[in-house]
Design a protein around this motif. Structure first.
Motif, PDB file in Angstrom:
ATOM      1  N   THR A 440       0.862  -1.182   0.000  1.00 40.52           N
ATOM      2  CA  THR A 440       0.000   0.000   0.000  1.00 40.52           C
ATOM      3  C   THR A 440       0.894   1.226   0.000  1.00 40.52           C
ATOM      4  O   THR A 440       1.694   1.405   0.933  1.00 40.52           O
ATOM      5  CB  THR A 440      -0.918   0.020   1.240  1.00 40.52           C
ATOM      6  OG1 THR A 440      -1.675  -1.186   1.284  1.00 40.52           O
ATOM      7  CG2 THR A 440      -1.856   1.218   1.199  1.00 40.52           C
ATOM      8  N   VAL A 454      -5.020   2.227  -1.055  1.00 40.83           N
ATOM      9  CA  VAL A 454      -5.420   1.071  -1.860  1.00 40.83           C
ATOM     10  C   VAL A 454      -4.266   0.065  -1.888  1.00 40.83           C
ATOM     11  O   VAL A 454      -3.110   0.436  -2.073  1.00 40.83           O
ATOM     12  CB  VAL A 454      -5.776   1.499  -3.304  1.00 40.83           C
ATOM     13  CG1 VAL A 454      -6.042   0.268  -4.175  1.00 40.83           C
ATOM     14  CG2 VAL A 454      -6.998   2.409  -3.283  1.00 40.83           C
ATOM     15  N   SER A 477      -4.466  -3.593  -8.900  1.00 39.62           N
ATOM     16  CA  SER A 477      -4.966  -3.506  -7.528  1.00 39.62           C
ATOM     17  C   SER A 477      -5.094  -4.931  -7.006  1.00 39.62           C
ATOM     18  O   SER A 477      -5.276  -5.883  -7.781  1.00 39.62           O
ATOM     19  CB  SER A 477      -6.326  -2.803  -7.494  1.00 39.62           C
ATOM     20  OG  SER A 477      -7.312  -3.594  -8.132  1.00 39.62           O
TER      21      SER A 477
END
Length: 507
Positions: A440, A454, A477
């Motif tokens: 992150t 995120v 992601s």
């Protein structure tokens, strides 16, 4: 039986006997043609076999050893040759100066859970590579796990599994070698992927408790019992999964690797050679590496003069598409990937991209191309995933050391960081290493499409050839990782670094 000094097939000299194991007598030998040390296993077939049965068994062992010859992996003892001399079968392999895991546990006692997990995970990587090539081991046990004097963990004895052999039925500590056979193998079943994983679980059990798992029930049909007072708590889940009696209930290699990764100790810090740790783009190291999308933190890129790349608009033809590389991590297997909806994830359509610098890549069709000073990236239209290729004219790169340095630079710049793998792989193009992790970022980056808070997931591969170093970086992601994983596996398999002779535009 062979004798010291004997010359096998006019090439391999038996020097001295090293040990007498379940599948035969092991010799230290010498390849007189290549003038190198080798290990020579004199295969001892079970007694009281008919001539036809002996012939069939010898043919099977020879066939399996020949199949194992094509395995090239840093944690597999290479099989070099199979020789038949006066009716006796000899399998010639890499000689690994080492102690066996069995000998270490017998002499020094059980290992700490983290160290045992590291060894088991390394053996698992060797098995995964072999299984992808269609080769089963059939005799995974502590005596065949070698802890080399140079620090490597090596799995030995591929292709020489002999059921009911007249060799010693116990390993060096007196433990019954049959205790490491999966229940279905003990009942006469053939070697399978699931059986190899069971044997790995039994080997791990011995590494941390000093003994194989206890079977409850009739011989060959029982269920292994994990004694709570013996098995470390952090290993109970992976051991229970690997040692399930029913093959269909055992965890797969990917799940085992993930569970072991959570226990494996972090790699020791590598000193960052600051004189080399500079970015190819000249941008500050901390900024670009923290983004972990473009650029990587190992220097020596001055020799790169990338040509202007041109896209290839046509789709990949099935005839052009190389098969999936067996060196891919088990976590990339597209067959087990599912999307967030629970449906199987489909691989994106790809197209060829051929660079003037000589390298070639399969890239997702419809993704937006972004040209950097020293790299080319393809980004999904929603900006959530990116594939980057950087190729330099640097020679002699140590892929694992390079990624280790990059990891040391990334750590302070990440709010959270979890290493999933950082290891050498058996690359078809040359020395290679993979680094997979989640992190992150501490700060958002509009330029790199990174949002604060995120979690992202990245897979990075470094390939070193005689004329170039290639870095492939795939970032998504964490939420989209499973959906795009089949595409990543294909993209990595398709990449072709520059040819050995640099093209004029790359000079």
């Amino acid at each position: 039986m062979g004798t010291a000094g004997q010359l096998i097939v006019r090439r391999y000299r038996l020097v001295r006997a090293l040990g007498h194991g379940r599948s035969g007598l092991v010799w230290e030998g010498r390849d007189t043609l290549l003038d190198r040390p080798v290990a020579i296993r004199e295969v001892l077939l079970p007694p009281n076999l008919s001539e036809s049965a002996r012939l069939r068994l010898a043919q099977r062992i020879s066939r399996e050893a020949r199949q194992a010859e094509r395995l090239r992996h840093p944690h597999i003892a290479a099989v070099y040759d199979v020789a038949d001399e006066d009716g006796a079968l000899y399998v010639v392999t890499e000689l690994v100066p080492s102690r066996s895991l069995d000998g270490v546990v017998s002499g020094d006692g059980p290992l700490p859970p983290a160290e045992a997990a590291r060894i088991a995970r390394t053996v698992l990587s060797a098995l995964t590579h072999a299984h992808a090539a269609g080769v089963r081991h059939g005799d995974v046990r502590p005596a065949n796990v070698l802890l080399a004097h140079d620090g490597r963990v090596v799995l030995a004895d591929f292709g020489v599994s002999v059921p009911g052999s007249p060799g010693s039925s116990a390993d060096s500590s007196g433990r019954d070698a049959e205790a490491y056979l999966a229940p279905e193998r003990a009942a006469g079943g053939p070697p399978t992927v699931a059986a190899d994983l069971w044997s790995l679980g039994a080997t791990l059990h011995t590494a941390v408790t000093g003994r194989p798992p206890v079977m409850q029930g009739p011989s060959g049909q029982g269920q292994p019992v994990l004694q709570a007072e013996d098995v470390p708590g952090e290993l109970r889940a992976v051991l229970a999964g690997l040692l399930a009696r029913e093959p269909r209930r055992r965890i797969d290699a990917e799940t085992a690797d993930r569970l072991l990764a959570e226990i494996e100790p972090p790699a020791p810090p590598r000193p960052v050679r600051r004189g080399r740790a500079r970015l190819v783009t000249g941008i500050a190291v901390a900024v670009l590496v923290a983004c972990a999308v473009g650029g990587w933190a190992v220097g020596g890129w001055a020799g790169l003069r990338p040509g202007k790349a041109t896209p290839a608009p046509t789709s990949l033809s099935p005839l052009e598409s190389p098969s999936l590389s067996p060196s891919l991590s088990p976590s990339l297997s597209p067959s087990v990937s599912v999307s967030a909806s629970g449906q199987p994830a489909r691989r994106l359509k790809l197209k060829w991209h051929t660079s003037d610098a000589g390298w070639r890549a399969g890239v997702p069709r419809g993704w937006i191309r972004e040209d950097g000073p020293y790299s080319i990236s393809w980004r999904s239209r929603d900006g959530g995933a990116v594939f980057t290729v950087e190729v330099t004219a640097q020679q002699g790169t140590d892929p694992l050391a390079a990624l280790g340095e990059a990891e040391e630079i990334l750590r302070p710049e990440a709010k959270t960081y979890r290493k999933l793998r950082l290891r050498s792989v058996n690359g078809e193009h040359g020395p290679s290493a993979d680094w997979e992790f989640t992190w992150t970022p501490r700060k958002a980056s509009a330029r790199d499409h990174l949002a604060k808070g995120v979690e992202y997931h990245q897979y990075r591969r470094v390939i070193s050839t005689a004329t170039a170093t290639s870095v492939l970086t795939w970032t998504t992601s964490a939420a989209d990782w499973d959906t795009l994983r089949p595409t990543l596996a294909r993209v990595l398999a398709l990449f072709q670094p520059p040819p050995a002779t640099p093209s004029p535009s790359a000079a």
